[in-house]
Write an enzyme that holds these catalytic residues in place. Sequence first.
Site, PDB file in Angstrom:
ATOM      1  N   PHE A 117      -0.866   6.538 -12.433  1.00 38.33           N
ATOM      2  CA  PHE A 117      -1.348   6.286 -11.070  1.00 38.33           C
ATOM      3  C   PHE A 117      -2.789   6.757 -10.883  1.00 38.33           C
ATOM      4  CE2 PHE A 117       3.225   7.337 -10.450  1.00 38.33           C
ATOM      5  CZ  PHE A 117       3.665   6.203  -9.785  1.00 38.33           C
ATOM      6  N   SER A 169      -3.139  -3.847  -9.251  1.00 30.64           N
ATOM      7  CA  SER A 169      -3.234  -4.213  -7.833  1.00 30.64           C
ATOM      8  C   SER A 169      -3.315  -5.724  -7.695  1.00 30.64           C
ATOM      9  CB  SER A 169      -4.515  -3.590  -7.268  1.00 30.64           C
ATOM     10  OG  SER A 169      -4.814  -4.152  -6.016  1.00 30.64           O
ATOM     11  N   TYR A 210     -13.921  -1.666  -7.839  1.00 28.42           N
ATOM     12  CA  TYR A 210     -12.563  -1.114  -7.901  1.00 28.42           C
ATOM     13  C   TYR A 210     -11.625  -2.138  -8.555  1.00 28.42           C
ATOM     14  CZ  TYR A 210      -7.770  -0.254  -6.434  1.00 28.42           C
ATOM     15  OH  TYR A 210      -6.398  -0.109  -6.443  1.00 28.42           O
ATOM     16  N   LYS A 235      -9.302  -2.241 -12.348  1.00 31.02           N
ATOM     17  CA  LYS A 235      -7.895  -2.590 -12.571  1.00 31.02           C
ATOM     18  C   LYS A 235      -7.803  -3.733 -13.584  1.00 31.02           C
ATOM     19  CE  LYS A 235      -6.178   0.467  -9.894  1.00 31.02           C
ATOM     20  NZ  LYS A 235      -5.551   1.636 -10.532  1.00 31.02           N
ATOM     21  N   PHE A 293       1.232  -5.000  -4.012  1.00 33.25           N
ATOM     22  CA  PHE A 293       0.649  -5.659  -2.844  1.00 33.25           C
ATOM     23  C   PHE A 293       0.254  -4.548  -1.845  1.00 33.25           C
ATOM     24  CE2 PHE A 293       0.289 -10.092  -3.793  1.00 33.25           C
ATOM     25  CZ  PHE A 293       0.751 -10.042  -5.088  1.00 33.25           C
ATOM     26  N   ASP A 318     -12.945  -9.491   2.888  1.00 29.97           N
ATOM     27  CA  ASP A 318     -11.521  -9.751   3.153  1.00 29.97           C
ATOM     28  C   ASP A 318     -11.180 -11.215   2.880  1.00 29.97           C
ATOM     29  OD1 ASP A 318     -10.775  -7.223   3.824  1.00 29.97           O
ATOM     30  OD2 ASP A 318     -10.579  -7.589   5.986  1.00 29.97           O
TER      31      ASP A 318
HETATM   32  P1  NAD Z   1      -3.858   8.294  -4.211  1.00 32.96           P
HETATM   33  O1  NAD Z   1      -5.318   8.499  -4.096  1.00 32.96           O
HETATM   34  O2  NAD Z   1      -2.978   8.890  -3.172  1.00 32.96           O
HETATM   35  O3  NAD Z   1      -3.341   8.763  -5.661  1.00 32.96           O
HETATM   36  C1  NAD Z   1      -4.158   8.754  -6.796  1.00 32.96           C
HETATM   37  C2  NAD Z   1      -4.149  10.149  -7.361  1.00 32.96           C
HETATM   38  O4  NAD Z   1      -4.903  10.215  -8.549  1.00 32.96           O
HETATM   39  C3  NAD Z   1      -4.705  11.193  -6.394  1.00 32.96           C
HETATM   40  O5  NAD Z   1      -3.739  12.202  -6.223  1.00 32.96           O
HETATM   41  C4  NAD Z   1      -5.958  11.722  -7.107  1.00 32.96           C
HETATM   42  O6  NAD Z   1      -6.178  13.088  -6.821  1.00 32.96           O
HETATM   43  C5  NAD Z   1      -5.619  11.447  -8.553  1.00 32.96           C
HETATM   44  N1  NAD Z   1      -6.736  11.248  -9.478  1.00 32.96           N
HETATM   45  C6  NAD Z   1      -7.797  10.412  -9.348  1.00 32.96           C
HETATM   46  N2  NAD Z   1      -8.562  10.463 -10.463  1.00 32.96           N
HETATM   47  C7  NAD Z   1      -7.975  11.346 -11.300  1.00 32.96           C
HETATM   48  C8  NAD Z   1      -8.283  11.836 -12.599  1.00 32.96           C
HETATM   49  N3  NAD Z   1      -9.379  11.430 -13.254  1.00 32.96           N
HETATM   50  N4  NAD Z   1      -7.460  12.742 -13.164  1.00 32.96           N
HETATM   51  C9  NAD Z   1      -6.359  13.205 -12.515  1.00 32.96           C
HETATM   52  N5  NAD Z   1      -6.026  12.770 -11.281  1.00 32.96           N
HETATM   53  C10 NAD Z   1      -6.826  11.850 -10.686  1.00 32.96           C
HETATM   54  O7  NAD Z   1      -3.612   6.714  -4.289  1.00 32.96           O
HETATM   55  P2  NAD Z   1      -2.255   5.894  -4.281  1.00 32.96           P
HETATM   56  O8  NAD Z   1      -2.299   5.043  -3.069  1.00 32.96           O
HETATM   57  O9  NAD Z   1      -1.105   6.765  -4.527  1.00 32.96           O
HETATM   58  O10 NAD Z   1      -2.518   4.950  -5.529  1.00 32.96           O
HETATM   59  C11 NAD Z   1      -2.009   5.220  -6.811  1.00 32.96           C
HETATM   60  C12 NAD Z   1      -2.520   4.157  -7.763  1.00 32.96           C
HETATM   61  O11 NAD Z   1      -2.114   2.878  -7.307  1.00 32.96           O
HETATM   62  C13 NAD Z   1      -4.040   4.115  -7.882  1.00 32.96           C
HETATM   63  O12 NAD Z   1      -4.380   3.835  -9.221  1.00 32.96           O
HETATM   64  C14 NAD Z   1      -4.419   2.948  -6.986  1.00 32.96           C
HETATM   65  O13 NAD Z   1      -5.610   2.351  -7.384  1.00 32.96           O
HETATM   66  C15 NAD Z   1      -3.233   2.024  -7.206  1.00 32.96           C
HETATM   67  N6  NAD Z   1      -3.018   1.094  -6.090  1.00 32.96           N
HETATM   68  C16 NAD Z   1      -2.869   1.590  -4.825  1.00 32.96           C
HETATM   69  C17 NAD Z   1      -2.686   0.704  -3.760  1.00 32.96           C
HETATM   70  C18 NAD Z   1      -2.539   1.220  -2.360  1.00 32.96           C
HETATM   71  O14 NAD Z   1      -2.639   0.423  -1.436  1.00 32.96           O
HETATM   72  N7  NAD Z   1      -2.276   2.487  -2.116  1.00 32.96           N
HETATM   73  C19 NAD Z   1      -2.633  -0.683  -3.996  1.00 32.96           C
HETATM   74  C20 NAD Z   1      -2.773  -1.144  -5.307  1.00 32.96           C
HETATM   75  C21 NAD Z   1      -2.959  -0.241  -6.354  1.00 32.96           C
HETATM   76  C1  UD1 Z   2      -7.332  -3.244   0.716  1.00 36.06           C
HETATM   77  C2  UD1 Z   2      -8.246  -3.479  -0.447  1.00 36.06           C
HETATM   78  C3  UD1 Z   2      -7.404  -3.701  -1.696  1.00 36.06           C
HETATM   79  C4  UD1 Z   2      -6.505  -2.496  -1.935  1.00 36.06           C
HETATM   80  C5  UD1 Z   2      -5.661  -2.288  -0.668  1.00 36.06           C
HETATM   81  C6  UD1 Z   2      -4.827  -1.064  -0.751  1.00 36.06           C
HETATM   82  C7  UD1 Z   2     -10.239  -4.483   0.552  1.00 36.06           C
HETATM   83  C8  UD1 Z   2     -11.064  -5.715   0.669  1.00 36.06           C
HETATM   84  N1  UD1 Z   2      -9.108  -4.610  -0.149  1.00 36.06           N
HETATM   85  O1  UD1 Z   2      -6.507  -4.368   0.859  1.00 36.06           O
HETATM   86  O2  UD1 Z   2      -8.226  -3.902  -2.817  1.00 36.06           O
HETATM   87  O3  UD1 Z   2      -5.666  -2.736  -3.035  1.00 36.06           O
HETATM   88  O4  UD1 Z   2      -6.530  -2.130   0.473  1.00 36.06           O
HETATM   89  O5  UD1 Z   2      -5.595   0.104  -0.798  1.00 36.06           O
HETATM   90  O6  UD1 Z   2     -10.594  -3.422   1.054  1.00 36.06           O
HETATM   91  N2  UD1 Z   2      -7.436  -4.628   9.072  1.00 36.06           N
HETATM   92  C9  UD1 Z   2      -7.855  -4.619  10.395  1.00 36.06           C
HETATM   93  N3  UD1 Z   2      -8.332  -3.456  10.923  1.00 36.06           N
HETATM   94  C10 UD1 Z   2      -8.400  -2.295  10.212  1.00 36.06           C
HETATM   95  C11 UD1 Z   2      -7.947  -2.293   8.863  1.00 36.06           C
HETATM   96  C12 UD1 Z   2      -7.486  -3.487   8.319  1.00 36.06           C
HETATM   97  O7  UD1 Z   2      -7.801  -5.653  11.067  1.00 36.06           O
HETATM   98  O8  UD1 Z   2      -8.851  -1.271  10.751  1.00 36.06           O
HETATM   99  C13 UD1 Z   2      -6.883  -5.868   8.489  1.00 36.06           C
HETATM  100  C14 UD1 Z   2      -7.640  -6.397   7.284  1.00 36.06           C
HETATM  101  O9  UD1 Z   2      -8.669  -7.261   7.677  1.00 36.06           O
HETATM  102  C15 UD1 Z   2      -6.515  -7.093   6.506  1.00 36.06           C
HETATM  103  C16 UD1 Z   2      -5.273  -6.271   6.844  1.00 36.06           C
HETATM  104  O10 UD1 Z   2      -5.587  -5.567   8.046  1.00 36.06           O
HETATM  105  O11 UD1 Z   2      -6.324  -8.406   7.000  1.00 36.06           O
HETATM  106  C17 UD1 Z   2      -4.895  -5.266   5.762  1.00 36.06           C
HETATM  107  O12 UD1 Z   2      -6.030  -4.478   5.461  1.00 36.06           O
HETATM  108  P1  UD1 Z   2      -5.946  -3.213   4.481  1.00 36.06           P
HETATM  109  O13 UD1 Z   2      -4.806  -2.350   4.880  1.00 36.06           O
HETATM  110  O14 UD1 Z   2      -7.287  -2.590   4.409  1.00 36.06           O
HETATM  111  O15 UD1 Z   2      -5.534  -3.838   3.077  1.00 36.06           O
HETATM  112  P2  UD1 Z   2      -6.244  -5.018   2.234  1.00 36.06           P
HETATM  113  O16 UD1 Z   2      -7.543  -5.404   2.821  1.00 36.06           O
HETATM  114  O17 UD1 Z   2      -5.243  -6.081   2.047  1.00 36.06           O
END
Ligand code: NAD
Ligand code: UD1
Length: 338
Positions: free
Chosen positions: A80, A124, A148, A152, A177, A294
Amino acid sequence: MRVLLTGGAGYIGSHTALCLLNAGHEVVALDNLYNASPEALRRVEALTGKKAPLVVGDCTDEAAVTAVFEQYRPDAVIHFAGLKAVGESVAKPLDYYQNNLDATMTLCRVMPRFGCRVLVFSSSATVYGTNQEMPLREDFPTGCTNPYGWTKWISERILTDVAAADSTRSFVLLRYFNPIGAHESGRIGEDPAGIPNNLMPYICQVASGKLDHLRVFGNDYPTRDGTGERDYIHVMDLAEGHLAAIEYAAEHTGVEIFNLGTGTPYSVLDIVHSFEKANNLTIPYEITPRRPGDIAVCYADPAKAREKLHWQAKRDMTAMCRDAWNWQKQNPQGFGDK
Ligand code: NAD
Ligand code: UD1
């Protein structure tokens, strides 16, 4: 299995730790606490009654990763750890490439020295770029629009090449998602630093009075109500997807990619109204211009995960909104010590 969770103190990592422990696996987390609090894993231990040790260290540091493998001898890794803010990645691309790619490569180097061949990677839906055809299938073309996303995409490429060079490896690439919500206890959840970028944490902070109102980014998209549509998935469903993925990876070799989504799109206004209804609250909002970068619509075809992982999302939008608010209400300052 004993599973190493890099980034295991973070949002998705801590929920997955809880899920793995409840399923009878052991976990150890390696996290540099850049975006997390050790309190998350303390609460996982309290909720499960099991140990969730945290090693504070950096995944890009080969000596630190080696020391974790020496001490804990994990059978599998869920990777992660990574930086995840899209806007920040545009401003600081080198930080993103260095952290996210070095971490993936360091793990790939250290794992075989300890006979560890199973890795599940947090990818992602952002790797689908600007594909127009929905729902998105794993075999669709990929491409990204920000650094970013490219980290990935390139990590997926690296893992695919490493598995091709060593037929004993087993890698599962999970394309998430939009994860939202929290564990139903409200004890662990998403704790963004500063003003949230993502929709659900923003709505929660409006509901709590920390932020004044939501800005809805555009109502002129070609969607049902003009606002952006996404595939929101409950973080506990996502965590259960990792359990299925790690068990699948342990029984196979090579690389397999899975979407983790529900397959059902919701618009921004759908989310606002679901949140209001689930929690009996009002969320003030204004319509503002689109957010640059977006896309209009993004949702998964989750059929492959259903067929091969025997996993599918079970929790509905009401549960996502209720659990997100339950966490926010109980923890207005998040974990408090980030
Ligand atoms: P998060 O930031 O809560 O978790 C990521 C963790 O990685 C954090 O605790 C951070 O301290 C740690 N970290 C970062 N770089 C590090 C390093 N070099 N060594 C050790 N620890 C490190 O984010 P999350 O939402 O839990 O996401 C987890 C993973 O899923 C990430 O790779 C993120 O890109 C991916 N992801 C998240 C989403 C989302 O919407 N949350 C969507 C798609 C993919
Ligand atoms: C974003 C990231 C995506 C990442 C994901 C989870 C971008 C362009 N994409 O996705 O790469 O994997 O977060 O971390 O940043 N919205 C509002 N008002 C707000 C916030 C969001 O209207 O204050 C809308 C956005 O326009 C979108 C939807 O809500 O239509 C979801 O937004 P968000 O939660 O930021 O996720 P993504 O943009 O889908």
